[in-house]
Scaffold this motif. Sequence first.
Motif, PDB file in Angstrom:
ATOM      1  N   ALA A  88      24.191  13.601   9.736  1.00 23.68           N
ATOM      2  CA  ALA A  88      24.448  14.880  10.443  1.00 23.68           C
ATOM      3  C   ALA A  88      24.378  14.818  12.026  1.00 23.68           C
ATOM      4  CB  ALA A  88      23.727  16.344   9.883  1.00 23.68           C
ATOM      5  N   GLU A  89      23.421  13.892  12.301  1.00 25.76           N
ATOM      6  CA  GLU A  89      23.168  13.732  13.911  1.00 25.76           C
ATOM      7  C   GLU A  89      22.723  12.170  14.097  1.00 25.76           C
ATOM      8  OE1 GLU A  89      19.328  15.117  15.214  1.00 25.76           O
ATOM      9  OE2 GLU A  89      19.981  17.075  13.785  1.00 25.76           O
ATOM     10  N   ALA A  90      22.641  11.510  15.039  1.00 24.16           N
ATOM     11  CA  ALA A  90      22.167  10.213  15.223  1.00 24.16           C
ATOM     12  C   ALA A  90      20.795  10.300  14.866  1.00 24.16           C
ATOM     13  CB  ALA A  90      22.267   9.669  16.804  1.00 24.16           C
ATOM     14  N   ALA A  91      20.137   9.384  14.322  1.00 25.21           N
ATOM     15  CA  ALA A  91      18.936   9.093  13.866  1.00 25.21           C
ATOM     16  C   ALA A  91      18.116   8.063  14.531  1.00 25.21           C
ATOM     17  CB  ALA A  91      18.791   8.678  12.121  1.00 25.21           C
ATOM     18  N   ALA A  92      16.936   8.155  14.587  1.00 26.32           N
ATOM     19  CA  ALA A  92      16.110   7.137  15.302  1.00 26.32           C
ATOM     20  C   ALA A  92      15.820   5.944  14.172  1.00 26.32           C
ATOM     21  CB  ALA A  92      14.644   7.648  15.520  1.00 26.32           C
ATOM     22  N   GLU A  93      15.899   6.214  12.944  1.00 28.54           N
ATOM     23  CA  GLU A  93      15.674   5.111  11.914  1.00 28.54           C
ATOM     24  C   GLU A  93      16.325   5.735  10.533  1.00 28.54           C
ATOM     25  OE1 GLU A  93      12.096   2.585   9.720  1.00 28.54           O
ATOM     26  OE2 GLU A  93      11.558   4.553  10.924  1.00 28.54           O
ATOM     27  N   THR A  94      16.964   4.888   9.780  1.00 30.96           N
ATOM     28  CA  THR A  94      17.592   5.202   8.470  1.00 30.96           C
ATOM     29  C   THR A  94      17.294   4.019   7.563  1.00 30.96           C
ATOM     30  OG1 THR A  94      19.735   6.218   9.746  1.00 30.96           O
ATOM     31  CG2 THR A  94      19.861   5.603   7.311  1.00 30.96           C
ATOM     32  N   GLU A  95      16.716   4.560   6.249  1.00 35.39           N
ATOM     33  CA  GLU A  95      16.373   3.571   5.479  1.00 35.39           C
ATOM     34  C   GLU A  95      17.199   3.947   4.150  1.00 35.39           C
ATOM     35  OE1 GLU A  95      12.225   3.955   4.602  1.00 35.39           O
ATOM     36  OE2 GLU A  95      11.517   3.204   6.693  1.00 35.39           O
ATOM     37  N   LEU A  96      17.454   2.771   3.627  1.00 31.41           N
ATOM     38  CA  LEU A  96      18.244   2.594   2.273  1.00 31.41           C
ATOM     39  C   LEU A  96      17.577   2.166   1.077  1.00 31.41           C
ATOM     40  CD1 LEU A  96      21.624   1.278   3.591  1.00 31.41           C
ATOM     41  CD2 LEU A  96      21.077   3.660   3.681  1.00 31.41           C
ATOM     42  N   SER A  97      17.503   2.831  -0.090  1.00 32.36           N
ATOM     43  CA  SER A  97      16.691   2.406  -1.131  1.00 32.36           C
ATOM     44  C   SER A  97      17.329   2.448  -2.421  1.00 32.36           C
ATOM     45  CB  SER A  97      15.329   3.175  -1.396  1.00 32.36           C
ATOM     46  OG  SER A  97      14.596   2.699  -2.385  1.00 32.36           O
ATOM     47  N   VAL A  98      17.558   1.341  -3.070  1.00 27.10           N
ATOM     48  CA  VAL A  98      18.094   1.425  -4.483  1.00 27.10           C
ATOM     49  C   VAL A  98      17.015   1.310  -5.430  1.00 27.10           C
ATOM     50  CG1 VAL A  98      19.870   0.190  -6.030  1.00 27.10           C
ATOM     51  CG2 VAL A  98      20.122   0.439  -3.364  1.00 27.10           C
ATOM     52  N   THR A  99      17.138   2.209  -6.343  1.00 24.71           N
ATOM     53  CA  THR A  99      16.220   1.973  -7.834  1.00 24.71           C
ATOM     54  C   THR A  99      17.205   2.118  -8.747  1.00 24.71           C
ATOM     55  OG1 THR A  99      16.263   4.308  -7.567  1.00 24.71           O
ATOM     56  CG2 THR A  99      14.637   3.379  -6.382  1.00 24.71           C
ATOM     57  N   ASP A 100      16.344   1.546  -9.988  1.00 27.37           N
ATOM     58  CA  ASP A 100      17.281   1.455 -11.287  1.00 27.37           C
ATOM     59  C   ASP A 100      16.481   2.542 -12.017  1.00 27.37           C
ATOM     60  OD1 ASP A 100      14.680   0.915 -12.303  1.00 27.37           O
ATOM     61  OD2 ASP A 100      14.587  -1.053 -12.405  1.00 27.37           O
ATOM     62  N   GLU A 101      17.283   2.807 -13.310  1.00 29.95           N
ATOM     63  CA  GLU A 101      16.949   3.653 -14.150  1.00 29.95           C
ATOM     64  C   GLU A 101      15.363   4.047 -14.381  1.00 29.95           C
ATOM     65  OE1 GLU A 101      21.118   3.769 -16.737  1.00 29.95           O
ATOM     66  OE2 GLU A 101      19.321   3.134 -17.749  1.00 29.95           O
ATOM     67  N   SER A 102      14.559   3.089 -14.112  1.00 32.12           N
ATOM     68  CA  SER A 102      13.173   3.647 -14.489  1.00 32.12           C
ATOM     69  C   SER A 102      12.495   3.861 -13.163  1.00 32.12           C
ATOM     70  CB  SER A 102      12.517   2.156 -15.111  1.00 32.12           C
ATOM     71  OG  SER A 102      12.491   1.129 -14.007  1.00 32.12           O
ATOM     72  N   GLY A 103      13.318   4.080 -12.265  1.00 30.83           N
ATOM     73  CA  GLY A 103      12.481   4.222 -10.862  1.00 30.83           C
ATOM     74  C   GLY A 103      12.008   3.168 -10.140  1.00 30.83           C
ATOM     75  N   GLN A 104      12.246   1.820 -10.494  1.00 37.24           N
ATOM     76  CA  GLN A 104      11.919   0.660  -9.800  1.00 37.24           C
ATOM     77  C   GLN A 104      12.816   0.486  -8.554  1.00 37.24           C
ATOM     78  OE1 GLN A 104       8.958  -0.898 -10.811  1.00 37.24           O
ATOM     79  NE2 GLN A 104       9.415  -2.612  -8.898  1.00 37.24           N
ATOM     80  N   VAL A 105      12.202   0.027  -7.510  1.00 36.24           N
ATOM     81  CA  VAL A 105      13.120  -0.328  -6.158  1.00 36.24           C
ATOM     82  C   VAL A 105      13.527  -1.587  -6.520  1.00 36.24           C
ATOM     83  CG1 VAL A 105      13.171  -0.638  -3.934  1.00 36.24           C
ATOM     84  CG2 VAL A 105      11.868   1.295  -4.825  1.00 36.24           C
ATOM     85  N   VAL A 106      14.811  -1.670  -6.358  1.00 35.24           N
ATOM     86  CA  VAL A 106      15.311  -3.116  -6.489  1.00 35.24           C
ATOM     87  C   VAL A 106      15.811  -3.776  -5.591  1.00 35.24           C
ATOM     88  CG1 VAL A 106      16.113  -2.866  -9.181  1.00 35.24           C
ATOM     89  CG2 VAL A 106      17.500  -2.255  -7.526  1.00 35.24           C
TER      90      VAL A 106
END
Length: 228
Positions: free
Chosen positions: A119-137
Amino acid sequence: MAVSAVSASTAQQAAIGKAAGDAQTLGSDLNRFLTLLVTQLQNQDPLDPLDTNEFTAQLVQFAGVEQQIQNNANLETLIDIGRASEVAAIVNVIGKRIEAGGTMLALNAGKAEAAYTLAEAAAETELSVTDESGQVVYSGAGKTEAGRHEFSWDGRDEDGRAVADGAYTLTVTATRRDGSAIDVEQRTIGTVTAAAKGEDGAILSLGRAEVPMSQVRSIAEAVVKAAG
């Protein structure tokens, strides 16, 4: 996932068949009623004849029920034809590239795509991908400029190992300098490989992942990359 299809003529036959069964039941009840009526009329006391008003009222009720059965048959036919048309419509989506609302990341043949809008410029943006069990891959930094950004994932975890195709979740977190959150809109992107009818509406398959048709926001021709 196979595509289920129902022709309009089949839908009509099914509705007509159910209505015919109801009409047959009504006809049997009416015949019994008329037999009883004739028997009573034949054995009535000439000096104290039966009141015909009650019989007339019951005949009117039978006529009303018959009309309702016909109306129900017509309504069922229209509903079934509408469902058949819906199936025909989703079949046309197969092979198309879609964008759907939500955080799902559909990994197919080692490739997954998504989009997010800040919606506006950010100071920081983080991307996180998790599997079906909630584990970050997978995790990494995202774009910080305001507006739409696309994300492409090669299906490899943080150790560089390829993970299995399927449905993953992409979480995009954008914050201001003071740490407060910025609104982020996410989209799932993929090519439809199959379509089917579900209990709550059409379901589209993006490889091994599924997206409800109700979440689709745009449909376009699949992008074909030239060789070389």
